[in-house]
Motif scaffolding. Structure first.
Motif, PDB file in Angstrom:
ATOM      1  N   HIS A  56     -15.360   2.329  -6.813  1.00  0.00           N
ATOM      2  CA  HIS A  56     -15.932   1.243  -6.030  1.00  0.00           C
ATOM      3  C   HIS A  56     -14.918   0.595  -5.082  1.00  0.00           C
ATOM      4  O   HIS A  56     -15.301  -0.198  -4.219  1.00  0.00           O
ATOM      5  N   ARG A  57     -13.643   0.952  -5.219  1.00  0.00           N
ATOM      6  CA  ARG A  57     -12.638   0.396  -4.315  1.00  0.00           C
ATOM      7  C   ARG A  57     -12.558   1.170  -2.996  1.00  0.00           C
ATOM      8  O   ARG A  57     -11.615   1.007  -2.220  1.00  0.00           O
ATOM      9  N   TRP A  58     -13.574   1.997  -2.705  1.00  0.00           N
ATOM     10  CA  TRP A  58     -13.632   2.646  -1.393  1.00  0.00           C
ATOM     11  C   TRP A  58     -13.648   1.605  -0.279  1.00  0.00           C
ATOM     12  O   TRP A  58     -13.177   1.859   0.832  1.00  0.00           O
ATOM     13  N   ARG A  59     -14.211   0.400  -0.564  1.00  0.00           N
ATOM     14  CA  ARG A  59     -14.255  -0.661   0.453  1.00  0.00           C
ATOM     15  C   ARG A  59     -12.846  -1.082   0.870  1.00  0.00           C
ATOM     16  O   ARG A  59     -12.581  -1.358   2.039  1.00  0.00           O
ATOM     17  N   ASP A  60     -11.942  -1.157  -0.123  1.00  0.00           N
ATOM     18  CA  ASP A  60     -10.564  -1.541   0.199  1.00  0.00           C
ATOM     19  C   ASP A  60      -9.922  -0.511   1.130  1.00  0.00           C
ATOM     20  O   ASP A  60      -9.212  -0.855   2.083  1.00  0.00           O
ATOM     21  N   ILE A  61     -10.143   0.772   0.821  1.00  0.00           N
ATOM     22  CA  ILE A  61      -9.574   1.827   1.673  1.00  0.00           C
ATOM     23  C   ILE A  61     -10.159   1.744   3.073  1.00  0.00           C
ATOM     24  O   ILE A  61      -9.439   1.861   4.070  1.00  0.00           O
ATOM     25  N   TYR A  62     -11.476   1.530   3.146  1.00  0.00           N
ATOM     26  CA  TYR A  62     -12.128   1.446   4.452  1.00  0.00           C
ATOM     27  C   TYR A  62     -11.584   0.256   5.243  1.00  0.00           C
ATOM     28  O   TYR A  62     -11.303   0.348   6.450  1.00  0.00           O
ATOM     29  N   ALA A  68      -2.624  -0.722  -3.655  1.00  0.00           N
ATOM     30  CA  ALA A  68      -1.961  -0.357  -4.905  1.00  0.00           C
ATOM     31  C   ALA A  68      -2.991  -0.152  -5.993  1.00  0.00           C
ATOM     32  O   ALA A  68      -4.030  -0.798  -6.043  1.00  0.00           O
ATOM     33  N   ARG A  69      -2.682   0.772  -6.908  1.00  0.00           N
ATOM     34  CA  ARG A  69      -3.614   1.101  -7.992  1.00  0.00           C
ATOM     35  C   ARG A  69      -3.825  -0.067  -8.945  1.00  0.00           C
ATOM     36  O   ARG A  69      -4.888  -0.228  -9.508  1.00  0.00           O
ATOM     37  N   ASP A  70      -2.795  -0.912  -9.111  1.00  0.00           N
ATOM     38  CA  ASP A  70      -2.899  -1.981 -10.098  1.00  0.00           C
ATOM     39  C   ASP A  70      -3.548  -3.236  -9.523  1.00  0.00           C
ATOM     40  O   ASP A  70      -3.520  -4.288 -10.140  1.00  0.00           O
ATOM     41  N   ALA A  71      -4.126  -3.125  -8.311  1.00  0.00           N
ATOM     42  CA  ALA A  71      -4.830  -4.282  -7.771  1.00  0.00           C
ATOM     43  C   ALA A  71      -6.096  -4.523  -8.570  1.00  0.00           C
ATOM     44  O   ALA A  71      -6.604  -3.667  -9.253  1.00  0.00           O
ATOM     45  N   ILE A  81     -11.653   9.570  -3.328  1.00  0.00           N
ATOM     46  CA  ILE A  81     -10.247   9.182  -3.197  1.00  0.00           C
ATOM     47  C   ILE A  81      -9.968   7.909  -3.986  1.00  0.00           C
ATOM     48  O   ILE A  81      -8.950   7.781  -4.673  1.00  0.00           O
ATOM     49  N   ALA A  82     -10.891   6.951  -3.895  1.00  0.00           N
ATOM     50  CA  ALA A  82     -10.718   5.710  -4.651  1.00  0.00           C
ATOM     51  C   ALA A  82     -10.719   5.967  -6.153  1.00  0.00           C
ATOM     52  O   ALA A  82      -9.945   5.372  -6.905  1.00  0.00           O
ATOM     53  N   ASP A  83     -11.598   6.891  -6.587  1.00  0.00           N
ATOM     54  CA  ASP A  83     -11.675   7.209  -8.013  1.00  0.00           C
ATOM     55  C   ASP A  83     -10.387   7.870  -8.488  1.00  0.00           C
ATOM     56  O   ASP A  83      -9.821   7.507  -9.520  1.00  0.00           O
ATOM     57  N   ASP A  84      -9.897   8.863  -7.720  1.00  0.00           N
ATOM     58  CA  ASP A  84      -8.714   9.604  -8.144  1.00  0.00           C
ATOM     59  C   ASP A  84      -7.424   8.807  -7.988  1.00  0.00           C
ATOM     60  O   ASP A  84      -6.559   8.823  -8.868  1.00  0.00           O
ATOM     61  N   ALA A  85      -7.273   8.122  -6.845  1.00  0.00           N
ATOM     62  CA  ALA A  85      -5.995   7.465  -6.555  1.00  0.00           C
ATOM     63  C   ALA A  85      -5.894   6.062  -7.116  1.00  0.00           C
ATOM     64  O   ALA A  85      -4.804   5.602  -7.447  1.00  0.00           O
ATOM     65  N   LEU A  86      -7.041   5.355  -7.221  1.00  0.00           N
ATOM     66  CA  LEU A  86      -7.006   3.958  -7.638  1.00  0.00           C
ATOM     67  C   LEU A  86      -7.643   3.723  -9.000  1.00  0.00           C
ATOM     68  O   LEU A  86      -7.549   2.628  -9.543  1.00  0.00           O
ATOM     69  N   GLY A  87      -8.330   4.768  -9.522  1.00  0.00           N
ATOM     70  CA  GLY A  87      -8.957   4.619 -10.825  1.00  0.00           C
ATOM     71  C   GLY A  87     -10.271   3.883 -10.796  1.00  0.00           C
ATOM     72  O   GLY A  87     -10.841   3.594 -11.849  1.00  0.00           O
ATOM     73  N   ASP A  88     -10.798   3.562  -9.628  1.00  0.00           N
ATOM     74  CA  ASP A  88     -12.068   2.841  -9.515  1.00  0.00           C
ATOM     75  C   ASP A  88     -12.753   3.297  -8.229  1.00  0.00           C
ATOM     76  O   ASP A  88     -12.320   2.937  -7.130  1.00  0.00           O
ATOM     77  N   PRO A 145       0.811  -1.218   0.000  1.00  0.00           N
ATOM     78  CA  PRO A 145       0.000   0.000   0.000  1.00  0.00           C
ATOM     79  C   PRO A 145       0.843   1.267   0.000  1.00  0.00           C
ATOM     80  O   PRO A 145       2.041   1.252   0.207  1.00  0.00           O
ATOM     81  N   HIS A 146       0.144   2.400  -0.238  1.00  0.00           N
ATOM     82  CA  HIS A 146       0.732   3.713  -0.047  1.00  0.00           C
ATOM     83  C   HIS A 146      -0.288   4.559   0.702  1.00  0.00           C
ATOM     84  O   HIS A 146      -1.329   4.061   1.092  1.00  0.00           O
ATOM     85  N   THR A 147       0.000   5.840   0.932  1.00  0.00           N
ATOM     86  CA  THR A 147      -0.853   6.650   1.796  1.00  0.00           C
ATOM     87  C   THR A 147      -1.406   7.858   1.053  1.00  0.00           C
ATOM     88  O   THR A 147      -0.891   8.258  -0.001  1.00  0.00           O
ATOM     89  N   HIS A 148      -2.437   8.434   1.641  1.00  0.00           N
ATOM     90  CA  HIS A 148      -3.066   9.641   1.105  1.00  0.00           C
ATOM     91  C   HIS A 148      -3.512  10.498   2.274  1.00  0.00           C
ATOM     92  O   HIS A 148      -4.127  10.001   3.219  1.00  0.00           O
ATOM     93  N   THR A 149      -3.221  11.791   2.234  1.00  0.00           N
ATOM     94  CA  THR A 149      -3.651  12.724   3.268  1.00  0.00           C
ATOM     95  C   THR A 149      -4.958  13.372   2.837  1.00  0.00           C
ATOM     96  O   THR A 149      -5.042  13.946   1.743  1.00  0.00           O
ATOM     97  N   VAL A 150      -5.979  13.276   3.660  1.00  0.00           N
ATOM     98  CA  VAL A 150      -7.317  13.753   3.325  1.00  0.00           C
ATOM     99  C   VAL A 150      -7.324  15.276   3.266  1.00  0.00           C
ATOM    100  O   VAL A 150      -6.800  15.954   4.154  1.00  0.00           O
TER     101      VAL A 150
END
Length: 850
Positions: free
Chosen positions: A139-145, A175-178, A130-137, A116-121
């Protein structure tokens, strides 16, 4: 003995039976636990806390023994332990549990099992965004949560609800490529994407992953349907017509006419690089300034809410939008910014803009299906270059009637830039009869330039133009000609002097001795020839539109209008006509009471009686409010998407707008304490969103209401009071600070109205207070320093007061400001007004107006 060797032949049957009973006991405990959890809404983690540690260890030992026994002696399948249903996956879909929040970053889904990497809110951000901008999807908000749930942050708080994240929290990101999340994953009802009816209940975070994305309720009286969202512990209701598009309904990015990072694909299937888009935007900016210069100040004052006509046709709207977004900042506030390179014709393999003037070799030959579209774009790029510079530095293009007939729509007059063939034919766009004449013209130009260099003992035209001891500048010279073997040697000779003499042959068709680029219909080149990966392309109608814009943006000296001689010329304001039917404006007086005040004149702001609303809003929310303010009757989601995000996929744009509206409602409910108010009302009958005029007072509406009242006032005293009220309401350009082109055209309307207000105030004050009248007009010039009529009015007052020096200063000031409009000069009418004020005796003796 049994404990030492439980699988000896004498003991194996008993061991199997004991293991089976143990497995069934564990299953029974699990079933009871699920039942208790569903009945009492207990998380699974809390239930397991009541099992003693030895029991948990024994259960694990027995399960391991059962697995070994199954492998060795073949326990029947009916006795195998079924997978237990967990609190995080009540339907048994295999999602991981998070029994220990403190260790949730170690127990993550397979999608997040990458470094993983980090993001400051930051302010206004959500897990979805954040999921849309940093991961490109998104719907991956669940992974961040999952990665961050329960982690204590620097402020002592921890993420326990996906709706609530605070500024400066540091979130761990997968990671974005997950592997992206399944498309049916529920959308989080984050603060920026919370359902519109926040008072409705919402399901718990244990809701099924197959739930639909959370809609927003625009009209609470409309029958609602329930949708799951992972944000709180109650149910969510939504108007079906107002629901977010599902992922299957959203068009894939790039399928429409959108920007691709290097250029823009137009509805005509042409492709324009960002450099050429910037040039076209520069021409559009000049046109807008020219319209401001010519605008008439009339009374009664127009009180319409619609925009000024856009200076670009609909087919080039996306070009104007993208070009404005990528233009560089210019030190001159009025002078439009110039693109990074002159005559940009495409991009190289790295995506950098390529100038026609910097190509290698003696010229450029274009072949393939995209040759003519690329030639159109090259012609437009050359002619549009230098539009904000002095005339003698702008490129000259020489071509033939045959080429121009191929590039322009059928039936178009082949006379150059000026429709009458009187101003620019022979200066900027030279159209000659055939290839022989064009080649001869290029040879003559080559000889003249070579002689100039020999005279000054210089090697290049660039060095010549840098000198100040001669009067003749040598602009870039482009020869656009068809390929003919008869003139091939002569064209190669011209091209041989290309770098030194700034001569640039462009040939349609293959020609020996010139670098040849084979161009596909979409502008892409074969093997990156001549360092070009893709060339801009235009259709015949696109090129005609660009040439028409160039003609209007750089007109010859014009007569203009004289406020004394033609004060009510109906033709003078034709260009001021709105492009769409004017909508009725809600009548709102300045003193009207409302829980929320929206200011769109100047920077967009929200206020309540308690003070400004400064936190929680998204930048997109302000833009949506500005759009709804100029459309009091409302806008559909599609209309808002087309207005606010024209170069974005419609599905994605719609989601952003719905998020912006939901955020606005949530923030205003918190600011006013009214948890039931909608503020932005949704009408399911029309599918439109609109501002609630009972809850939101809009300064623009109040200004237009005051203008209408001033137009119908009983006397000048009452009108003057109302006009001053208008000035107090006008806080600056509409949505100042927002760079979208549609806002510019609305701002022009309201700026024109305020200029007319100042002009009317000056008319009322001039008989008794001429200095106050001048002050009012000077104040108007602060809002628009290029409007000629304002200068005429100032000069006329100074002339009547016997101040010739003030008249001269005013005219000189106008000349300086118009120089920013591509060397424009005051109109003949304005100079006549100045001349009359400088010769008062002559004008008075002749009885002429002053």
């Amino acid at each position: 003995m049994w404990l030492d060797n439980p699988f000896l032949p004498d003991y194996a049957p008993g061991t199997v039976k004991a293991t089976a009973w143990a497995v069934w006991a564990v299953i029974a405990v699990a079933v009871i636990a699920v039942g208790l959890r569903r009945a009492r809404r207990w998380p699974w983690a809390r239930l397991t806390a009541y099992l003693p540690g030895p029991v948990q260890g024994l259960a694990a030992t027995l399960l391991g023994a059962a697995a070994a026994t199954t492998a060795s002696v073949g326990v029947p399948a009916a006795h195998a332990a079924a997978p237990a249903t967990t609190a995080d996956d009540p339907l048994g879909h295999g999602h991981p549990t998070h029994a220990d929040p403190a260790r949730s970053h170690l127990v993550t889904s397979p999608r997040a099992a990458v470094r993983p990497h980090t993001h400051t809110v930051e302010l206004g951000e959500t897990l979805w965004g954040i999921a849309d901008d940093a991961l490109g999807d998104p719907h991956r908000w669940r992974d961040i949560y999952a990665l961050n749930r329960g982690h204590e942050q620097a402020d002592g708080h921890a993420l326990t609800d996906p709706d609530e994240i605070d500024v400066d929290w540091v979130l761990t990101l997968p990671a974005r490529d997950a592997t992206p999340a399944p498309s049916n994953t529920a959308t989080p009802s984050t603060p920026a994407d919370r359902p519109a009816d926040d008072s409705a209940a919402q399901p718990s975070p244990t809701a099924s992953a197959a739930a639909t994305p959370p809609p927003a309720t625009g009209n609470p009286s409309t029958p609602a349907t329930t949708a799951a969202a992972p944000s709180s512990d109650a149910c969510l209701t939504a108007t079906p017509a107002e629901q977010l598009p599902s992922e299957t309904e959203t068009a894939a990015p790039g399928t429409g006419e959108r920007a691709d990072g290097q250029g823009i694909r137009l509805p005509s299937q042409a492709w324009v690089s960002l450099g050429l888009a910037g040039l076209i935007t520069t021409i559009a900016s000049l046109l807008r300034l020219q319209r401001r210069r010519r605008a008439r100040l009339t009374y009664p004052i127009p009180s319409r809410i619609g925009p000024q006509p856009a200076p670009v046709p609909d087919t080039l709207t996306l070009v104007d939008v993208a070009g404005a977004r990528h233009q560089t900042t210019d030190d001159e506030p009025l002078r439009p910014a110039a693109p990074a390179v002159p005559a940009p014709i495409g991009v190289d393999p790295t995506g950098s803009e390529v100038s026609l003037f910097d190509l290698p070799g003696p010229g450029l030959a274009l072949t393939g299906d995209g040759a003519e579209p690329a030639a159109r774009a090259a012609l437009a790029a050359a002619l549009a270059t230098g539009a904000t510079q002095s005339a003698e530095t702008r490129p000259v293009v020489v071509t033939t009637t045959e080429i121009l007939a191929r590039l322009l729509p059928a039936g178009t007059a082949l006379v150059g830039l000026d429709p009458d063939g009187t101003s620019y034919d022979g200066e900027r766009l030279i159209v000659l009869s055939d290839a022989a004449a064009a080649t001869t013209h290029a040879e003559e130009e080559m000889i003249v330039r070579r002689r100039l260099l020999d005279t000054f003992d210089l090697d290049t035209v660039t060095a010549l133009n840098e000198r100040t001891d001669h009067a003749e500048m040598q602009p870039p010279y482009v020869l656009l000609i068809e390929a003919t073997t008869r003139h091939a040697a002569r064209l190669r000779a011209v091209g041989a002097h290309r770098p030194a003499l700034h001569l640039h042959p462009v040939v349609l068709g293959g020609l020996d001795g010139l670098p040849t680029v084979e161009i596909a219909a979409d502008g892409t080149t074969r093997d990156g020839a001549a360092g070009l990966a893709r060339l801009s392309t235009l259709t015949a109608n696109d090129l005609a539109a660009v040439l028409a814009m160039l003609t209007d943006a750089a007109p010859p000296p014009e007569p203009g209008h004289d406020i004394n001689l033609d004060p009510s010329d109906p033709a003078a304001a034709e260009h001021e006509a709105p492009t769409e039917q004017t909508e009725p404006v809600p009548a709102q007086r300045r003193e009207a009471a409302a829980p929320v005040r929206l200011r769109v004149l100047g920077p967009v702001r929200l206020e309540t009686p308690a003070g400004p609303v400064v936190t929680g809003m998204r930048s997109g929310s302000y833009t949506v409010l500005a759009s709804l303010a100029v459309h009091p009757s409302g806008r559909t989601l599609d209309q808002l998407a087309a207005d606010l995000h024209p170069d974005t996929d419609p599905g994605t744009a719609g989601k952003r707008i719905r998020t912006d509206i939901s955020t606005t409602r949530r923030v205003l409910r918190a600011a006013t304490g009214d948890s039931e108010a909608m503020f932005v009302v949704y009408d399911p009958a029309t599918g439109r969103y609109r501002l609630d005029a009972e809850l939101i007072a809009v300064d623009l509406w109040q200004m237009l209401t005051a203008i209408e009242a001033a137009n119908t006032a009983d006397d000048d005293t009452q009108a003057l009071a109302l006009l001053r009220e208008v000035i107090a309401l006008y806080g600056g350009d509409f949505a100042d600070g927002t760079d979208q082109t549609w806002i510019t055209d609305y701002a022009t309307t309201y700026r024109h109205q305020i200029l007319s207000v100042f002009a009317r105030i000056a008319e009322i004050l001039e008989p008794d207070h001429p200095d106050q009248a001048v002050a009012a007009l000077e104040r108007a010039l602060e809002f628009d320093p290029v409007n000629e009529e304002l200068y005429q009015r100032v000069m006329r007052i100074h002339g009547r007061a016997g101040r010739p020096d003030a008249v001269r200063r005013t005219l000189r000031r106008l000349e300086e400001r118009l120089a920013d409009l591509g060397d424009a000069e005051p109109s003949q009418a304005t100079r006549r007004v100045a001349a009359r004020q400088l010769r008062p005796a002559t004008a008075a003796a002749s009885g002429g107006p002053r």
